[in-house]
Design an enzyme around this catalytic site. Sequence first.
Site, PDB file in Angstrom:
ATOM      1  CG  ASN A   1      -7.566  -3.569   0.688  1.00 25.55           C
ATOM      2  OD1 ASN A   1      -6.995  -4.389   1.431  1.00 25.55           O
ATOM      3  ND2 ASN A   1      -7.977  -2.395   1.144  1.00 25.55           N
TER       4      ASN A   1
ATOM      5  CD1 TRP B   1       6.503   3.428   8.301  1.00 27.99           C
ATOM      6  CD2 TRP B   1       7.068   3.195   6.137  1.00 27.99           C
ATOM      7  NE1 TRP B   1       7.840   3.134   8.239  1.00 27.99           N
ATOM      8  CE2 TRP B   1       8.214   2.992   6.932  1.00 27.99           C
ATOM      9  CE3 TRP B   1       7.184   3.102   4.743  1.00 27.99           C
ATOM     10  CZ2 TRP B   1       9.460   2.692   6.391  1.00 27.99           C
ATOM     11  CZ3 TRP B   1       8.424   2.801   4.197  1.00 27.99           C
ATOM     12  CH2 TRP B   1       9.547   2.595   5.010  1.00 27.99           C
TER      13      TRP B   1
ATOM     14  CG  ASP C   1      -4.439   0.075   8.330  1.00 30.25           C
ATOM     15  OD1 ASP C   1      -4.206   0.157   7.104  1.00 30.25           O
ATOM     16  OD2 ASP C   1      -5.251   0.821   8.913  1.00 30.25           O
TER      17      ASP C   1
ATOM     18  CG  HIS D   1       1.664  -1.649  -0.145  1.00 29.26           C
ATOM     19  ND1 HIS D   1       0.851  -1.723   0.956  1.00 29.26           N
ATOM     20  CD2 HIS D   1       1.030  -0.830  -1.024  1.00 29.26           C
ATOM     21  CE1 HIS D   1      -0.241  -0.988   0.746  1.00 29.26           C
ATOM     22  NE2 HIS D   1      -0.155  -0.435  -0.454  1.00 29.26           N
TER      23      HIS D   1
ATOM     24  NE  ARG E   1      -7.017  -1.115  11.502  1.00 32.06           N
ATOM     25  CZ  ARG E   1      -7.963  -1.127  10.585  1.00 32.06           C
ATOM     26  NH1 ARG E   1      -9.062  -1.833  10.760  1.00 32.06           N
ATOM     27  NH2 ARG E   1      -7.829  -0.446   9.456  1.00 32.06           N
TER      28      ARG E   1
HETATM   29  C1  IPE Z   1      -7.714  -3.359   6.309  1.00 30.00           C
HETATM   30  O1  IPE Z   1      -7.066  -2.153   6.095  1.00 30.00           O
HETATM   31  C2  IPE Z   1      -7.293  -4.355   5.260  1.00 30.00           C
HETATM   32  C3  IPE Z   1      -5.932  -4.845   5.374  1.00 30.00           C
HETATM   33  C4  IPE Z   1      -5.085  -4.564   6.329  1.00 30.00           C
HETATM   34  C5  IPE Z   1      -5.529  -5.756   4.345  1.00 30.00           C
HETATM   35  P1  IPE Z   1      -7.754  -0.998   5.241  1.00 30.00           P
HETATM   36  O2  IPE Z   1      -6.750   0.090   5.170  1.00 30.00           O
HETATM   37  O3  IPE Z   1      -8.274  -1.508   3.963  1.00 30.00           O
HETATM   38  O4  IPE Z   1      -8.988  -0.593   6.162  1.00 30.00           O
HETATM   39  P2  IPE Z   1      -9.788   0.785   6.257  1.00 30.00           P
HETATM   40  O5  IPE Z   1     -10.138   1.192   4.868  1.00 30.00           O
HETATM   41  O6  IPE Z   1      -8.897   1.783   6.917  1.00 30.00           O
HETATM   42  O7  IPE Z   1     -10.964   0.460   7.118  1.00 30.00           O
HETATM   43  C1  IPE Z   2      -2.322  -1.926   4.754  1.00 30.12           C
HETATM   44  O1  IPE Z   2      -1.821  -0.657   4.592  1.00 30.12           O
HETATM   45  C2  IPE Z   2      -2.091  -2.806   3.546  1.00 30.12           C
HETATM   46  C3  IPE Z   2      -3.283  -3.031   2.726  1.00 30.12           C
HETATM   47  C4  IPE Z   2      -4.500  -2.631   3.015  1.00 30.12           C
HETATM   48  C5  IPE Z   2      -3.100  -3.755   1.480  1.00 30.12           C
HETATM   49  P1  IPE Z   2      -2.650   0.476   3.870  1.00 30.12           P
HETATM   50  O2  IPE Z   2      -2.302   0.476   2.423  1.00 30.12           O
HETATM   51  O3  IPE Z   2      -4.092   0.396   4.188  1.00 30.12           O
HETATM   52  O4  IPE Z   2      -2.027   1.771   4.555  1.00 30.12           O
HETATM   53  P2  IPE Z   2      -2.788   3.100   4.947  1.00 30.12           P
HETATM   54  O5  IPE Z   2      -3.911   2.703   5.851  1.00 30.12           O
HETATM   55  O6  IPE Z   2      -3.259   3.725   3.670  1.00 30.12           O
HETATM   56  O7  IPE Z   2      -1.743   3.893   5.658  1.00 30.12           O
HETATM   57 MG    MG Z   3      -5.231   1.201   5.639  1.00 30.19          MG
END
Ligand code: IPE
Ligand code: IPE
Ligand code: MG
Length: 249
Positions: A63, A20, A15, A32, A183
């Site tokens: 997602n 970032w 996450d 990403h 995490r």
């Molecule tokens: C969990 O992260 C899913 C992945 C890392 C692929 P999210 O960013 O989707 O989770 P929430 O929304 O903060 O719970």
């Molecule tokens: C995790 O990073 C990757 C995916 C969920 C695909 P995020 O995209 O959730 O990053 P934040 O949580 O918005 O920073």
């Molecule tokens: Mg996230």
Amino acid sequence: MTAPPVPRHVAIIMDGNGRWAEERGLPRLEGHRAGAKTVRDITTYCRELGVRYLTLYAFSSENWGRPETEVSGLMQLLTDYLKDERATLLKNQIELATIGAVDKLPLVVRALLGAVKEATRGMSGMRLTLALSYGARDEIVRAVRAVAAEVKRGALAVDDIGPEHLEAHLDSAGTPDPDLLIRTSGELRVSNFMLWQIAYSELYVTPVAWPDFSRARLDEAFASYRGRQRRFGLTGAQVAPAGGARGGA
Ligand code: IPE
Ligand code: IPE
Ligand code: MG
């Protein structure tokens, strides 16, 4: 000197890519992209350290609700990753597996996944499982349906249903439960990840965002893991009667 023991199965909720990037004034997709580099590095490092199973939460069932440009950008990155990593996986004897509703992924991704899984099938260095279009509740519901179908056909009695029947129909069947769940980026939640399988996993949350996660950070997580005593509901004396070692794999 012998290397310290590592967890047999490490699962990571990767996450913080978006934050970032946003903190640097960059588009989320750049986060990403940076995260994909970390995937490559951490996968190789886990293999070097002797981890047997690595599971990475790459894309959740929830997602799909993100803006269309972010979703398609992620699918493109996944496509590039699979094309580029094939040779490295083969070289390092890493078997690719997936959990999740992969039938919902775009055709090009499904085709590449199928090809790389096929090419790496049975490789014994490490199993890398990507959680894609993954939601634990969805996985459990699909498993329950499969068990119900067995009952309906008369192959299984209701009173005989045990955890092993459900487990046999989870996407992760054949892979032991995670020993350590990491995490990144600080959130204290599991976000629908492996709800069944993490029943007794050790948890480690770091504030470090996934693109900044590194070999040194993984060493820290493993050091924390080694300091734990896994009791599985028993007393401390029962699991270490001789006052012996903690943690370990
Ligand atoms: C969990 O992260 C899913 C992945 C890392 C692929 P999210 O960013 O989707 O989770 P929430 O929304 O903060 O719970
Ligand atoms: C995790 O990073 C990757 C995916 C969920 C695909 P995020 O995209 O959730 O990053 P934040 O949580 O918005 O920073
Ligand atoms: Mg996230």
